[in-house]
Scaffold this motif. Structure first.
Motif, short mmCIF file in Angstrom:
data_model
loop_
_atom_site.label_atom_id
_atom_site.label_comp_id
_atom_site.label_asym_id
_atom_site.label_seq_id
_atom_site.Cartn_x
_atom_site.Cartn_y
_atom_site.Cartn_z
N LYS A 64 -19.32 -9.91 28.70
CA LYS A 64 -18.97 -9.36 27.39
C LYS A 64 -17.67 -8.55 27.41
O LYS A 64 -17.20 -8.12 26.35
CB LYS A 64 -20.10 -8.48 26.86
N LEU A 65 -17.09 -8.36 28.59
CA LEU A 65 -15.93 -7.47 28.72
C LEU A 65 -14.79 -7.86 27.78
O LEU A 65 -14.22 -7.01 27.10
CB LEU A 65 -15.45 -7.47 30.17
N ARG A 66 -14.46 -9.14 27.74
CA ARG A 66 -13.33 -9.59 26.92
C ARG A 66 -13.57 -9.30 25.44
O ARG A 66 -12.68 -8.81 24.74
CB ARG A 66 -13.11 -11.09 27.14
N THR A 67 -14.78 -9.58 24.96
CA THR A 67 -15.09 -9.34 23.54
C THR A 67 -15.16 -7.86 23.23
O THR A 67 -14.80 -7.43 22.14
CB THR A 67 -16.42 -10.02 23.16
N ILE A 68 -15.61 -7.06 24.19
CA ILE A 68 -15.59 -5.60 24.00
C ILE A 68 -14.16 -5.13 23.80
O ILE A 68 -13.87 -4.35 22.88
CB ILE A 68 -16.23 -4.89 25.21
N GLU A 69 -13.26 -5.61 24.63
CA GLU A 69 -11.85 -5.24 24.49
C GLU A 69 -11.29 -5.68 23.13
O GLU A 69 -10.59 -4.91 22.47
CB GLU A 69 -11.03 -5.85 25.62
N PHE A 70 -11.59 -6.89 22.72
CA PHE A 70 -11.14 -7.37 21.41
C PHE A 70 -11.62 -6.43 20.30
O PHE A 70 -10.86 -6.06 19.40
CB PHE A 70 -11.67 -8.78 21.13
N THR A 71 -12.90 -6.05 20.36
CA THR A 71 -13.49 -5.21 19.31
C THR A 71 -12.85 -3.83 19.29
O THR A 71 -12.52 -3.30 18.21
CB THR A 71 -15.01 -5.06 19.56
#
Length: 308
Positions: free
Chosen positions: A274-281
């Motif tokens: 989920k790291l990439r989507t957390i950064e996007f958010t």
């Protein structure tokens, strides 16, 4: 029953009439005992040393650094094990503790779907608070993962967490409650809770949306979502979905709500997938609170894990 100590309890007139009607068909002593146990155990839990420490402790240096880097109001870092299921459960406990500390009469609580939200709901302590619960999501049910659908989670919150609450299910107009001109409160009183995750043909959300919609999203290079706001491979937000049954807060609404001192848009997510989507958010400023695990927090800062 002979093994129950006696205690006289006063009942209001309307409740006495109902109790008198049912006194020979149900065990009123057991009903009273269950209700008292639930309410008093909830009160005791809020007086425990752990609850007091959680409420009073200052942010750690790591939490402060993540909050400063991404412009967040609060960051809660839970030291969890490395397995995905362990991380999800520990974040559920941390987020539930956070909500239990703040939720009070007349609060607003909106919650999305997914397994991470299921972990939050099942760890919340039952209380008798009057609040309005809004389900955020798409479609009215999910036969494959019933417990993870936003409607199920909102219903469970109403039944088990606070029977005095009001619940608004998917398909109703979210803007009736979550209006841009919500009255300003002196302390956090409005809470939106959601997780995020990668998006592919086999993800939970893709199965819920159905093949036609999921295929269209994948053709637009969709890589993840937060509360049904989708990101492409570069972290740019895609135009919102329009479905027959949906209750969503737009990206702009999430940004505006995140700027309010009395509102908390809480992202509960951790783990490498989920790291990439957390950064996007976080970079899109769609939330102002992050609940995550230690390893994810350090990766968000670009810190070498050997320094932990």
């Amino acid at each position: 029953r002979s093994d129950m100590a006696r205690l006289n309890i006063s009942l209001p007139d309307d409740l006495y009439k109902m109790a008198d009607k049912w006194r020979h068909r149900v065990n009123l002593s057991e009903i009273c005992a269950r209700a008292l146990r639930s309410e008093l155990e909830a009160a005791e839990s809020h007086r425990s040393a752990q609850a007091l420490f959680s409420a009073l402790r200052s942010p750690s240096p790591l939490e402060s650094r993540v909050a400063s880097l991404y412009g967040l109001s609060e960051v809660i870092v839970s030291e969890t094990a490395c397995r995905t299921e362990d991380v999800r459960e520990q974040l559920g406990v941390a987020a539930a503790t956070y909500l239990n500390r703040y939720l009070c009469d007349d609060s607003l609580l909106a919650i999305g779907g997914g397994r991470q939200m299921w972990c939050v709901v099942r760890n919340m302590t039952p209380r008798q608070v009057r609040l309005t619960i809004t389900a955020l999501g798409v479609r009215q049910n999910d036969p494959q993962v019933l417990h993870a659908h936003a409607n199920t989670l909102s219903t469970l919150l109403w039944l088990l967490y606070s029977p005095r609450a009001k619940a608004q299910l998917v398909g109703e107009d979210v803007e009736k409650i979550w209006k841009p001109d919500l009255s300003v409160e002196a302390f956090p009183k409005h809470f939106v809770l959601g997780s995020c995750g990668p998006f592919d043909a086999n993800s939970y959300l893709a199965r819920l949306l159905g093949k036609e919609i999921s295929t269209a999203l994948l053709k637009r290079h969709t890589r993840g979502d937060f509360l049904y706001q989708f990101f492409d491979k570069n972290g740019e937000l895609l135009p919102p979905l329009t479905l027959e049954h949906q209750s969503m807060l737009s990206a702009e609404s999430l940004r505006q709500l995140s700027q309010r001192a009395d509102t908390r848009i809480v992202l509960v997510a951790g783990g490498s997938e989920k790291l990439r989507t957390i950064e996007f958010t976080l970079r899109a400023r769609l939330c102002n609170v992050l609940v995550t695990d230690l390893l994810t927090a350090r990766k968000l800062l670009g810190t070498d894990l050997e320094d932990v």
